[in-house]
Scaffold this active site. Structure first.
Site, PDB file in Angstrom:
ATOM      1  N   THR A  99       0.930  -1.117   0.039  1.00  0.00           N
ATOM      2  CA  THR A  99      -0.073   0.109   0.125  1.00  0.00           C
ATOM      3  C   THR A  99       0.874   1.384  -0.023  1.00  0.00           C
ATOM      4  OG1 THR A  99      -1.841  -1.119   1.244  1.00  0.00           O
ATOM      5  CG2 THR A  99      -1.738   1.462   1.276  1.00  0.00           C
ATOM      6  N   VAL A 101       2.225   5.263   0.444  1.00  0.00           N
ATOM      7  CA  VAL A 101       2.060   6.374   0.846  1.00  0.00           C
ATOM      8  C   VAL A 101       1.851   7.346  -0.300  1.00  0.00           C
ATOM      9  CG1 VAL A 101       3.586   8.155   1.981  1.00  0.00           C
ATOM     10  CG2 VAL A 101       3.496   5.972   2.817  1.00  0.00           C
ATOM     11  N   ILE A 135       5.074  -1.058   2.992  1.00  0.00           N
ATOM     12  CA  ILE A 135       4.705   0.370   2.697  1.00  0.00           C
ATOM     13  C   ILE A 135       5.453   0.857   1.514  1.00  0.00           C
ATOM     14  CG2 ILE A 135       4.738   2.647   3.586  1.00  0.00           C
ATOM     15  CD1 ILE A 135       2.358   1.138   5.000  1.00  0.00           C
ATOM     16  N   LYS A 136       4.781   1.277   0.565  1.00  0.00           N
ATOM     17  CA  LYS A 136       5.219   1.491  -0.660  1.00  0.00           C
ATOM     18  C   LYS A 136       5.747   3.032  -0.684  1.00  0.00           C
ATOM     19  CE  LYS A 136       4.278   0.049  -5.163  1.00  0.00           C
ATOM     20  NZ  LYS A 136       3.466  -0.016  -6.182  1.00  0.00           N
ATOM     21  N   ILE A 137       7.058   3.303  -1.030  1.00  0.00           N
ATOM     22  CA  ILE A 137       7.704   4.742  -0.989  1.00  0.00           C
ATOM     23  C   ILE A 137       8.494   4.916  -2.077  1.00  0.00           C
ATOM     24  CG2 ILE A 137       9.159   6.087   0.415  1.00  0.00           C
ATOM     25  CD1 ILE A 137       8.268   4.351   2.927  1.00  0.00           C
TER      26      ILE A 137
END
Length: 329
Positions: A99, A101, A135-137
């Protein structure tokens, strides 16, 4: 009977579905799934997922109360929608969902850390362990710094929009769980820059980039997982057979499933020790220098952030319009 390419790929690589389309995930049964703002925006406009959107909007209104403006409610719902899709996806898959950011925080280390913690809190409130969420950044220097802090807190990260070795090394040196080096977008850039119409899969610049990153990681013993992403054709995928993970759009998963033939393993940790590359240490100075010298990575990272930002703005408008419709009914 010979096996199809998808079944053979699963024997050497973890296959991940790159989509927010829950029906497609049910069909292909990947271990993991990845989403991004563009994919969530696309899924939110599909009639079969209208209930997810509406429930998220109603939940946001309930949380904020009748005094909150439509813009505030849409904004809160927007923060929750990717998690709402993620929760549905996690009911189907055994592994992890990625998911993202807010891309507008790509150069804001503190903002990224705060947003990531919020996302994890939402998953945990719904009974999902943070072990099942990546967490995708965006792999800016600021994004990598944020991810390094989050990893120390036990929040696993997937660094995306990765186009160069400097980004990959910085991620590995900071103990990031997983990276998503892009293949197709690198090919797009080279085709446009050179005027060349096509590349054979083994010469594809995106394939060569991921091959280099994979071999660098395995040669020097880094634990960060490599998940090739952004494919334009199945030739790019078959050339990366053996990569730790590959995240693939449903249309290409279907093509792999419908294609028979031998699929030799191309990437192998046992062969990486002989890969001709020296170890490089990447600090901020080295990162900035290597990034500035890599015109493709510079342009594609910026373009990717802008593209995801545009998708986010489109989603915010879509939610505001839907909220107005629901509350007028």
């Amino acid at each position: 009977m010979s096996k199809n390419l998808l079944d053979q790929l699963r024997e050497v690589t973890v296959v991940v579905a790159d989509t927010g389309d829950i029906e497609a995930i049910e069909k292909f049964k990947p271990r993991d799934a990845t989403t991004n703002p563009s994919l969530i925006t696309a899924a939110a406009q599909m009639p079969q997922y209208q209930d997810i959107v509406d429930d998220t909007l109603k939940g946001a209104r309930q949380t904020l109360g009748p005094g909150a403006s439509a813009a505030q409610v849409a904004n809160r719902a927007f923060d929750r929608l990717a998690v709402s899709f993620g929760l549905k996806i996690l009911q189907i898959i055994e592994g992890r969902v990625s998911t993202e950011v807010d891309a507008r925080l790509s150069y804001d280390t503190e903002g990224t850390i705060e947003k990531a913690r919020e996302i994890i809190k939402q998953y945990e409130a719904a009974g999902v362990s943070k072990e099942r969420v990546l967490i995708k950044i965006a792999a800016t220097w600021e994004g990598i710094e944020a991810a390094a802090v989050l990893e120390k807190e036990g929040i696993h990260c997937n660094l995306t929009l990765l186009f160069g070795l400097h980004q990959a090394i910085a991620c590995a040196e900071n103990g990031i769980t997983l990276i998503s080096p892009f293949v197709g977008r690198i090919l797009d850039w080279y085709k446009k820059d050179t005027g060349r119409e096509s590349y054979a899969p083994h010469e594809d610049p995106g394939v060569l980039s991921v091959t280099q990153i994979y071999n660098y990681y395995k040669k020097f013993g880094y634990k960060t997982e490599v998940m090739g992403a952004s494919f334009r054709n199945i030739g790019e995928i078959t050339e990366l057979a053996g990569c730790d993970l590959l995240t693939i759009a449903p249309s290409l998963l279907a093509e792999l499933q419908a294609t028979e033939g031998e699929l030799p393993r191309k990437l192998d940790p046992a062969k990486a020790k002989d890969y001709p590359i020296e170890k490089i240490h990447v600090n901020k100075y080295t990162f900035d220098k290597m990034h500035a010298e890599n015109r493709m990575a510079t342009e594609k990272l910026e373009e990717g952030i802008q593209g995801f930002t545009k998708a986010l703005e489109q989603l915010e408008k879509l939610l505001a319009d839907r909220l107005a419709h629901l509350e007028a009914a």
